[in-house]
Design a protein around this motif. Sequence first.
Motif, PDB file in Angstrom:
ATOM      1  N   HIS A  70      54.615  45.475  44.394  1.00  0.00           N
ATOM      2  CA  HIS A  70      53.832  46.591  44.925  1.00  0.00           C
ATOM      3  C   HIS A  70      52.367  46.163  44.999  1.00  0.00           C
ATOM      4  O   HIS A  70      51.831  45.610  44.045  1.00  0.00           O
ATOM      5  CB  HIS A  70      53.947  47.817  44.017  1.00  0.00           C
ATOM      6  CG  HIS A  70      55.353  48.201  43.696  1.00  0.00           C
ATOM      7  ND1 HIS A  70      56.141  48.964  44.530  1.00  0.00           N
ATOM      8  CD2 HIS A  70      56.131  47.919  42.609  1.00  0.00           C
ATOM      9  CE1 HIS A  70      57.324  49.150  43.984  1.00  0.00           C
ATOM     10  NE2 HIS A  70      57.342  48.520  42.820  1.00  0.00           N
ATOM     11  N   ARG A  71      51.724  46.465  46.089  1.00  0.00           N
ATOM     12  CA  ARG A  71      50.306  46.164  46.230  1.00  0.00           C
ATOM     13  C   ARG A  71      49.502  47.077  45.311  1.00  0.00           C
ATOM     14  O   ARG A  71      49.598  48.305  45.406  1.00  0.00           O
ATOM     15  CB  ARG A  71      49.886  46.365  47.687  1.00  0.00           C
ATOM     16  CG  ARG A  71      48.431  46.038  47.963  1.00  0.00           C
ATOM     17  CD  ARG A  71      48.218  44.537  48.101  1.00  0.00           C
ATOM     18  NE  ARG A  71      46.823  44.249  48.377  1.00  0.00           N
ATOM     19  CZ  ARG A  71      46.290  44.221  49.599  1.00  0.00           C
ATOM     20  NH1 ARG A  71      47.059  44.485  50.652  1.00  0.00           N
ATOM     21  NH2 ARG A  71      45.020  43.923  49.773  1.00  0.00           N
ATOM     22  N   VAL A  72      48.708  46.506  44.430  1.00  0.00           N
ATOM     23  CA  VAL A  72      47.919  47.263  43.468  1.00  0.00           C
ATOM     24  C   VAL A  72      46.443  47.160  43.850  1.00  0.00           C
ATOM     25  O   VAL A  72      45.945  46.072  44.134  1.00  0.00           O
ATOM     26  CB  VAL A  72      48.140  46.732  42.034  1.00  0.00           C
ATOM     27  CG1 VAL A  72      47.209  47.421  41.045  1.00  0.00           C
ATOM     28  CG2 VAL A  72      49.588  46.929  41.614  1.00  0.00           C
ATOM     29  N   ARG A  73      45.761  48.304  43.847  1.00  0.00           N
ATOM     30  CA  ARG A  73      44.357  48.311  44.240  1.00  0.00           C
ATOM     31  C   ARG A  73      43.408  48.047  43.081  1.00  0.00           C
ATOM     32  O   ARG A  73      42.307  47.524  43.274  1.00  0.00           O
ATOM     33  CB  ARG A  73      44.015  49.671  44.867  1.00  0.00           C
ATOM     34  CG  ARG A  73      44.520  49.864  46.262  1.00  0.00           C
ATOM     35  CD  ARG A  73      43.782  48.983  47.270  1.00  0.00           C
ATOM     36  NE  ARG A  73      42.355  49.248  47.292  1.00  0.00           N
ATOM     37  CZ  ARG A  73      41.768  50.201  48.004  1.00  0.00           C
ATOM     38  NH1 ARG A  73      42.502  51.007  48.733  1.00  0.00           N
ATOM     39  NH2 ARG A  73      40.462  50.351  47.976  1.00  0.00           N
ATOM     40  N   GLY A  74      43.777  48.455  41.875  1.00  0.00           N
ATOM     41  CA  GLY A  74      42.862  48.292  40.753  1.00  0.00           C
ATOM     42  C   GLY A  74      43.546  48.568  39.431  1.00  0.00           C
ATOM     43  O   GLY A  74      44.663  49.088  39.384  1.00  0.00           O
ATOM     44  N   VAL A  75      42.869  48.201  38.346  1.00  0.00           N
ATOM     45  CA  VAL A  75      43.372  48.409  36.986  1.00  0.00           C
ATOM     46  C   VAL A  75      42.279  49.095  36.180  1.00  0.00           C
ATOM     47  O   VAL A  75      41.127  48.662  36.185  1.00  0.00           O
ATOM     48  CB  VAL A  75      43.766  47.081  36.311  1.00  0.00           C
ATOM     49  CG1 VAL A  75      44.261  47.331  34.889  1.00  0.00           C
ATOM     50  CG2 VAL A  75      44.820  46.358  37.126  1.00  0.00           C
ATOM     51  N   LEU A  76      42.660  50.168  35.506  1.00  0.00           N
ATOM     52  CA  LEU A  76      41.723  50.929  34.677  1.00  0.00           C
ATOM     53  C   LEU A  76      42.281  51.091  33.273  1.00  0.00           C
ATOM     54  O   LEU A  76      43.494  51.216  33.092  1.00  0.00           O
ATOM     55  CB  LEU A  76      41.501  52.322  35.250  1.00  0.00           C
ATOM     56  CG  LEU A  76      40.478  52.518  36.366  1.00  0.00           C
ATOM     57  CD1 LEU A  76      40.560  53.955  36.865  1.00  0.00           C
ATOM     58  CD2 LEU A  76      39.077  52.213  35.876  1.00  0.00           C
ATOM     59  N   ALA A  77      41.394  51.108  32.287  1.00  0.00           N
ATOM     60  CA  ALA A  77      41.779  51.496  30.927  1.00  0.00           C
ATOM     61  C   ALA A  77      41.328  52.927  30.711  1.00  0.00           C
ATOM     62  O   ALA A  77      40.186  53.277  31.025  1.00  0.00           O
ATOM     63  CB  ALA A  77      41.131  50.583  29.900  1.00  0.00           C
ATOM     64  N   HIS A  78      42.214  53.738  30.177  1.00  0.00           N
ATOM     65  CA  HIS A  78      41.845  55.128  29.930  1.00  0.00           C
ATOM     66  C   HIS A  78      40.818  55.237  28.814  1.00  0.00           C
ATOM     67  O   HIS A  78      39.979  56.144  28.815  1.00  0.00           O
ATOM     68  CB  HIS A  78      43.081  55.938  29.559  1.00  0.00           C
ATOM     69  CG  HIS A  78      42.768  57.358  29.225  1.00  0.00           C
ATOM     70  ND1 HIS A  78      42.553  58.318  30.177  1.00  0.00           N
ATOM     71  CD2 HIS A  78      42.588  57.982  28.031  1.00  0.00           C
ATOM     72  CE1 HIS A  78      42.276  59.467  29.582  1.00  0.00           C
ATOM     73  NE2 HIS A  78      42.293  59.288  28.291  1.00  0.00           N
ATOM     74  N   TYR A  82      42.242  50.137  25.151  1.00  0.00           N
ATOM     75  CA  TYR A  82      42.958  49.219  26.038  1.00  0.00           C
ATOM     76  C   TYR A  82      42.033  48.484  27.008  1.00  0.00           C
ATOM     77  O   TYR A  82      42.507  47.896  27.977  1.00  0.00           O
ATOM     78  CB  TYR A  82      44.023  49.986  26.827  1.00  0.00           C
ATOM     79  CG  TYR A  82      45.009  50.719  25.966  1.00  0.00           C
ATOM     80  CD1 TYR A  82      45.642  50.082  24.907  1.00  0.00           C
ATOM     81  CD2 TYR A  82      45.295  52.064  26.190  1.00  0.00           C
ATOM     82  CE1 TYR A  82      46.543  50.760  24.096  1.00  0.00           C
ATOM     83  CE2 TYR A  82      46.200  52.747  25.390  1.00  0.00           C
ATOM     84  CZ  TYR A  82      46.814  52.087  24.345  1.00  0.00           C
ATOM     85  OH  TYR A  82      47.714  52.763  23.535  1.00  0.00           O
ATOM     86  N   MET A  83      40.727  48.514  26.759  1.00  0.00           N
ATOM     87  CA  MET A  83      39.813  47.916  27.735  1.00  0.00           C
ATOM     88  C   MET A  83      39.972  46.399  27.817  1.00  0.00           C
ATOM     89  O   MET A  83      39.801  45.809  28.884  1.00  0.00           O
ATOM     90  CB  MET A  83      38.366  48.280  27.404  1.00  0.00           C
ATOM     91  CG  MET A  83      37.826  47.717  26.105  1.00  0.00           C
ATOM     92  SD  MET A  83      36.128  48.277  25.800  1.00  0.00           S
ATOM     93  CE  MET A  83      35.767  47.395  24.254  1.00  0.00           C
ATOM     94  N   VAL A  84      40.310  45.748  26.709  1.00  0.00           N
ATOM     95  CA  VAL A  84      40.492  44.286  26.740  1.00  0.00           C
ATOM     96  C   VAL A  84      41.737  43.932  27.545  1.00  0.00           C
ATOM     97  O   VAL A  84      41.718  43.014  28.375  1.00  0.00           O
ATOM     98  CB  VAL A  84      40.573  43.726  25.307  1.00  0.00           C
ATOM     99  CG1 VAL A  84      40.849  42.222  25.345  1.00  0.00           C
ATOM    100  CG2 VAL A  84      39.280  44.003  24.550  1.00  0.00           C
ATOM    101  N   ALA A  85      42.820  44.673  27.327  1.00  0.00           N
ATOM    102  CA  ALA A  85      44.046  44.419  28.087  1.00  0.00           C
ATOM    103  C   ALA A  85      43.827  44.664  29.573  1.00  0.00           C
ATOM    104  O   ALA A  85      44.294  43.888  30.419  1.00  0.00           O
ATOM    105  CB  ALA A  85      45.177  45.314  27.565  1.00  0.00           C
ATOM    106  N   ALA A  86      43.093  45.715  29.922  1.00  0.00           N
ATOM    107  CA  ALA A  86      42.833  46.013  31.333  1.00  0.00           C
ATOM    108  C   ALA A  86      42.020  44.896  31.977  1.00  0.00           C
ATOM    109  O   ALA A  86      42.281  44.505  33.122  1.00  0.00           O
ATOM    110  CB  ALA A  86      42.106  47.347  31.463  1.00  0.00           C
ATOM    111  N   ALA A  87      41.037  44.397  31.248  1.00  0.00           N
ATOM    112  CA  ALA A  87      40.218  43.309  31.790  1.00  0.00           C
ATOM    113  C   ALA A  87      41.049  42.054  32.001  1.00  0.00           C
ATOM    114  O   ALA A  87      40.901  41.351  33.016  1.00  0.00           O
ATOM    115  CB  ALA A  87      39.049  43.030  30.849  1.00  0.00           C
ATOM    116  N   ARG A  88      41.928  41.755  31.055  1.00  0.00           N
ATOM    117  CA  ARG A  88      42.782  40.575  31.198  1.00  0.00           C
ATOM    118  C   ARG A  88      43.695  40.700  32.424  1.00  0.00           C
ATOM    119  O   ARG A  88      43.818  39.778  33.231  1.00  0.00           O
ATOM    120  CB  ARG A  88      43.640  40.386  29.945  1.00  0.00           C
ATOM    121  CG  ARG A  88      44.552  39.153  30.017  1.00  0.00           C
ATOM    122  CD  ARG A  88      45.608  39.201  28.920  1.00  0.00           C
ATOM    123  NE  ARG A  88      45.026  39.182  27.596  1.00  0.00           N
ATOM    124  CZ  ARG A  88      44.682  38.065  26.955  1.00  0.00           C
ATOM    125  NH1 ARG A  88      44.843  36.886  27.536  1.00  0.00           N
ATOM    126  NH2 ARG A  88      44.183  38.116  25.738  1.00  0.00           N
TER     127      ARG A  88
END
Length: 358
Positions: A70-78, A82-88
């Motif tokens: 699936h084409r993904v536009r972006g990744v966010l941490a709520h 989880y900000m480190v996982a989102a950045a990775r």
Amino acid sequence: MPQPVLLLGAGRRCAYDEFVLTRIAAARPVVLVDAAPPDWARPCLAGHLAADPGKDGATASAVVRFAARHRVRGVLAHSAEYMVAAARIAGQLGLPGPSHVTAAACADPAVLRAALAAGAVPVDEPGTPRVCAETVVLDGEIRIVAITRTTLGPAPARQPLRHTVHAHDGLLHNRFLRLAVDRTVHALGLTRGVLHIGLRLTDRGPRVTDVTPCLPDDLIPLLVRRATGVDLAQVAAALATGEVPDTTPTRQRAAAIRFAYPAATGRLDRLTLAPEAAREPGADRMILTRDAGHHVTAGPHATVDDRLALWVAVGEDPAGCDDALRRMGRHLSARVAPAVTAAPDQPDEQPAVPDLHG
């Protein structure tokens, strides 16, 4: 389905977390990455990827497999959790966002302090008075969209009692605060994102205490939207998907939130909110966040899980918000059965927090 944004974690506190999810979902489809989405989150979701955001490596692998289909536009941490996982994950997919190194540095106080000191950023330990600069960074342009002023509770826990945002806060024009924020962004190599930059006000000027490269919690995005019209949740989603957000203020007001903590440690026997609270001038919302029958810990040692209620007010200025918060607080009543046997002359009725109406 249009290209979605992946959100790591929905949060587990509906009273706080539903607002952010609702605002992001209003702008673009959201696929939640979480082991089990809470029921209140489901109406906002376009999809669900069953993975535990706390398991960084396994989650990244699951997301990469999903992105291959699936084409993904972006990744966010709520949240900061989880900000480190989102950045990775964003880095692995070639999507916008803070680097994994920067996110990891922000999550480690010692590493963060070293990075800031190397960038000539004045640093300090958290304390009082405390403010936060709600900052948007886009390709090197740094904009402080709001200042959050926080009143902290008693030591040792020092949990927030109140947050206030005012569109005309004088610190928005303080050149020393602006310099501290600018140096912070450059020291961390941040080029795009929403930042929650904590500062301590001292006789030597504002000094940075912490940096969170994601949306703030405690309904601060709601306060910013009510006070200025800037929608931080949608700004964060736009930045994560490579778009240019609109950060133009459309309101010139103030908004504040108050939290109630138990005055005694023990079993919460009763917690009631009179419906008249919603009819108070300036009232935005008032929500009970604890259920009777649960153990709660008194304010000096409380955690966010011990909060009994929250209420939000909107006004022309902070003084107007304070008046509304006091009026709303009068409609809250709590009784805690102390963990130890009370003295014979000790009343069993406990206020929600010390000086609740002050």
